[in-house]
Design a protein around this motif. Structure first.
Motif, PDB file in Angstrom:
ATOM      1  N   THR A   5      32.527  36.489  56.240  1.00  0.00           N
ATOM      2  CA  THR A   5      33.137  36.201  57.536  1.00  0.00           C
ATOM      3  C   THR A   5      32.753  37.239  58.575  1.00  0.00           C
ATOM      4  OG1 THR A   5      35.022  35.092  56.493  1.00  0.00           O
ATOM      5  CG2 THR A   5      35.339  35.900  58.734  1.00  0.00           C
ATOM      6  N   GLN A   6      32.737  38.497  58.174  1.00  0.00           N
ATOM      7  CA  GLN A   6      32.395  39.574  59.106  1.00  0.00           C
ATOM      8  C   GLN A   6      30.996  39.403  59.669  1.00  0.00           C
ATOM      9  OE1 GLN A   6      32.901  43.537  57.504  1.00  0.00           O
ATOM     10  NE2 GLN A   6      31.513  44.430  59.010  1.00  0.00           N
ATOM     11  N   HIS A   7      30.019  39.113  58.805  1.00  0.00           N
ATOM     12  CA  HIS A   7      28.647  38.954  59.276  1.00  0.00           C
ATOM     13  C   HIS A   7      28.475  37.673  60.092  1.00  0.00           C
ATOM     14  CE1 HIS A   7      27.507  41.847  55.922  1.00  0.00           C
ATOM     15  NE2 HIS A   7      27.041  42.408  57.022  1.00  0.00           N
ATOM     16  N   GLN A   8      29.199  36.628  59.738  1.00  0.00           N
ATOM     17  CA  GLN A   8      29.117  35.390  60.502  1.00  0.00           C
ATOM     18  C   GLN A   8      29.680  35.578  61.906  1.00  0.00           C
ATOM     19  OE1 GLN A   8      31.252  33.079  57.658  1.00  0.00           O
ATOM     20  NE2 GLN A   8      29.433  32.575  56.455  1.00  0.00           N
ATOM     21  N   MET A   9      30.791  36.292  62.017  1.00  0.00           N
ATOM     22  CA  MET A   9      31.337  36.592  63.339  1.00  0.00           C
ATOM     23  C   MET A   9      30.369  37.458  64.140  1.00  0.00           C
ATOM     24  SD  MET A   9      35.396  37.313  62.814  1.00  0.00           S
ATOM     25  CE  MET A   9      36.566  35.977  62.503  1.00  0.00           C
ATOM     26  N   GLN A  10      29.769  38.451  63.474  1.00  0.00           N
ATOM     27  CA  GLN A  10      28.850  39.337  64.161  1.00  0.00           C
ATOM     28  C   GLN A  10      27.642  38.568  64.679  1.00  0.00           C
ATOM     29  OE1 GLN A  10      29.709  42.414  64.796  1.00  0.00           O
ATOM     30  NE2 GLN A  10      27.851  42.789  65.987  1.00  0.00           N
ATOM     31  N   TRP A  11      27.199  37.578  63.909  1.00  0.00           N
ATOM     32  CA  TRP A  11      26.084  36.728  64.350  1.00  0.00           C
ATOM     33  C   TRP A  11      26.396  36.092  65.697  1.00  0.00           C
ATOM     34  CZ3 TRP A  11      25.993  31.511  65.454  1.00  0.00           C
ATOM     35  CH2 TRP A  11      24.730  30.915  65.589  1.00  0.00           C
ATOM     36  N   LEU A  12      27.606  35.569  65.856  1.00  0.00           N
ATOM     37  CA  LEU A  12      27.975  34.927  67.118  1.00  0.00           C
ATOM     38  C   LEU A  12      28.147  35.952  68.227  1.00  0.00           C
ATOM     39  CD1 LEU A  12      28.715  32.414  68.699  1.00  0.00           C
ATOM     40  CD2 LEU A  12      31.062  32.619  67.842  1.00  0.00           C
ATOM     41  N   LEU A  13      28.770  37.076  67.927  1.00  0.00           N
ATOM     42  CA  LEU A  13      28.994  38.101  68.936  1.00  0.00           C
ATOM     43  C   LEU A  13      27.665  38.645  69.471  1.00  0.00           C
ATOM     44  CD1 LEU A  13      31.940  40.006  67.225  1.00  0.00           C
ATOM     45  CD2 LEU A  13      32.082  38.615  69.300  1.00  0.00           C
ATOM     46  N   GLN A  14      26.652  38.706  68.629  1.00  0.00           N
ATOM     47  CA  GLN A  14      25.348  39.199  69.067  1.00  0.00           C
ATOM     48  C   GLN A  14      24.656  38.237  70.023  1.00  0.00           C
ATOM     49  OE1 GLN A  14      23.394  39.774  65.309  1.00  0.00           O
ATOM     50  NE2 GLN A  14      24.219  41.837  65.006  1.00  0.00           N
ATOM     51  N   ARG A  15      25.092  36.996  70.062  1.00  0.00           N
ATOM     52  CA  ARG A  15      24.433  35.976  70.893  1.00  0.00           C
ATOM     53  C   ARG A  15      25.210  35.625  72.149  1.00  0.00           C
ATOM     54  NH1 ARG A  15      22.747  36.147  66.146  1.00  0.00           N
ATOM     55  NH2 ARG A  15      20.677  35.384  65.532  1.00  0.00           N
ATOM     56  N   GLN A  16      26.378  36.188  72.333  1.00  0.00           N
ATOM     57  CA  GLN A  16      27.222  35.759  73.442  1.00  0.00           C
ATOM     58  C   GLN A  16      26.633  36.121  74.805  1.00  0.00           C
ATOM     59  OE1 GLN A  16      31.102  37.649  73.212  1.00  0.00           O
ATOM     60  NE2 GLN A  16      30.251  39.595  72.525  1.00  0.00           N
ATOM     61  N   GLU A  17      26.083  37.308  74.949  1.00  0.00           N
ATOM     62  CA  GLU A  17      25.576  37.716  76.261  1.00  0.00           C
ATOM     63  C   GLU A  17      24.434  36.812  76.716  1.00  0.00           C
ATOM     64  OE1 GLU A  17      23.651  41.623  78.544  1.00  0.00           O
ATOM     65  OE2 GLU A  17      24.341  41.774  76.457  1.00  0.00           O
ATOM     66  N   LYS A  18      23.469  36.545  75.822  1.00  0.00           N
ATOM     67  CA  LYS A  18      22.322  35.708  76.186  1.00  0.00           C
ATOM     68  C   LYS A  18      22.692  34.239  76.301  1.00  0.00           C
ATOM     69  CE  LYS A  18      18.733  38.720  74.308  1.00  0.00           C
ATOM     70  NZ  LYS A  18      17.586  38.835  73.358  1.00  0.00           N
ATOM     71  N   SER A  19      23.897  33.890  75.850  1.00  0.00           N
ATOM     72  CA  SER A  19      24.337  32.497  75.904  1.00  0.00           C
ATOM     73  C   SER A  19      25.282  32.228  77.062  1.00  0.00           C
ATOM     74  CB  SER A  19      25.014  32.115  74.582  1.00  0.00           C
ATOM     75  OG  SER A  19      24.108  32.267  73.494  1.00  0.00           O
ATOM     76  N   GLY A  20      25.564  33.243  77.874  1.00  0.00           N
ATOM     77  CA  GLY A  20      26.343  33.034  79.091  1.00  0.00           C
ATOM     78  C   GLY A  20      27.843  33.088  78.934  1.00  0.00           C
ATOM     79  N   PHE A  21      28.337  33.690  77.839  1.00  0.00           N
ATOM     80  CA  PHE A  21      29.788  33.793  77.659  1.00  0.00           C
ATOM     81  C   PHE A  21      30.116  35.076  76.902  1.00  0.00           C
ATOM     82  CE2 PHE A  21      28.272  31.696  73.809  1.00  0.00           C
ATOM     83  CZ  PHE A  21      28.995  32.302  72.793  1.00  0.00           C
TER      84      PHE A  21
END
Length: 241
Positions: free
Chosen positions: A136-152
């Motif tokens: 779960t920790q790594h899956q959440m981190q995957w999304l958090l790493q993409r938020q800036e380039k995804s506009g949110f």
């Protein structure tokens, strides 16, 4: 752009077969369009996702540049004799155009969080292998790493609501994880199998760049978009205007 919702009749064997095969469901979704949008990355693509709300209902969501015709799905996996409409399509463009910096939304995203790994037997310069994030920790981190380039950005919790475990500072949960392995005909079973792990995130986000965010909603996020990953949908947050 259109957002379409289709209720699946899980009491029908054909529906259960579709739900059990991402490859078949991908084909059924594609058959909803006389002319499929180009997949060269130049424009929005067809995205889809299946939501299972416990035992009560199963919903298929589709985001597409053109309005789909799901008559074949109603006949195969719906209620063809019902007087109720088999699906509902909403004009999505007006909603997307109205998104603005600072808007806060609840969201759901089903994605395929992966990373590239290098096995010990691989030599320098050889290709790495794509592998799913397992925790779960790594899956959440995957999304958090993409938020800036995804506009949110994922909204952070007030300090008094945070627990001790890492990752709990965000309004984000992993609702379920589904490992899938299947083959694409005419490939033989276990030959060139497709292996993905579907992870569904629920949370709250804030729009930081409307243009990038609109692209995320219409182009998808992450890999395995053909197999029901990448589609993010939004919902109003209680107490928010």
């Amino acid at each position: 752009m259109y957002l379409t919702r289709f209720r699946v009749n899980t009491g029908r064997s054909d529906a259960r077969q579709l739900l059990g095969s991402p490859h078949r469901l991908h084909g059924a979704v594609n058959m909803s369009f006389p002319t499929r949008p180009a997949r060269d990355g130049s424009g929005p693509r067809v995205l889809w996702r299946v939501d299972r709300d416990g035992a009560s209902e199963t919903l298929l969501y589709i985001v597409s540049p053109t309005r789909p015709d799901l008559t074949h799905l109603v006949e195969q996996a719906g209620w063809p004799a019902s007087d109720e409409p088999g699906w509902t399509s909403f004009a999505y463009e007006k909603f997307l155009s109205a998104l603005d910096v600072g808007d806060t939304w609840g969201f759901r995203l089903t994605a395929n969080p992966v990373h590239n790994i290098r096995h010990q037997y691989l030599k320098e310069g050889e290709r790495t292998k794509r592998a799913a994030h397992r925790t779960t920790q790594h899956q959440m981190q995957w999304l958090l790493q993409r938020q800036e380039k995804s506009g949110f950005e994922i909204v952070q919790k007030p300090v008094e609501r945070r627990l001790l475990e890492q990752g709990d500072e965000y309004e984000l949960i992993v609702r379920d994880r589904i490992p899938l392995q299947f083959h694409r005909p005419p490939a033989k079973p276990s030959s060139n199998d497709v292996q993905i792990t579907k992870v569904t995130f629920d949370g709250r986000l804030r729009v930081t760049d409307p243009e990038l965010f609109r692209r995320t909603l219409t182009h998808g996020l992450g890999k395995a978009k053909a197999y029901g990953c990448g589609l993010m949908t939004l919902a109003p947050v209680r107490g928010e205007s």
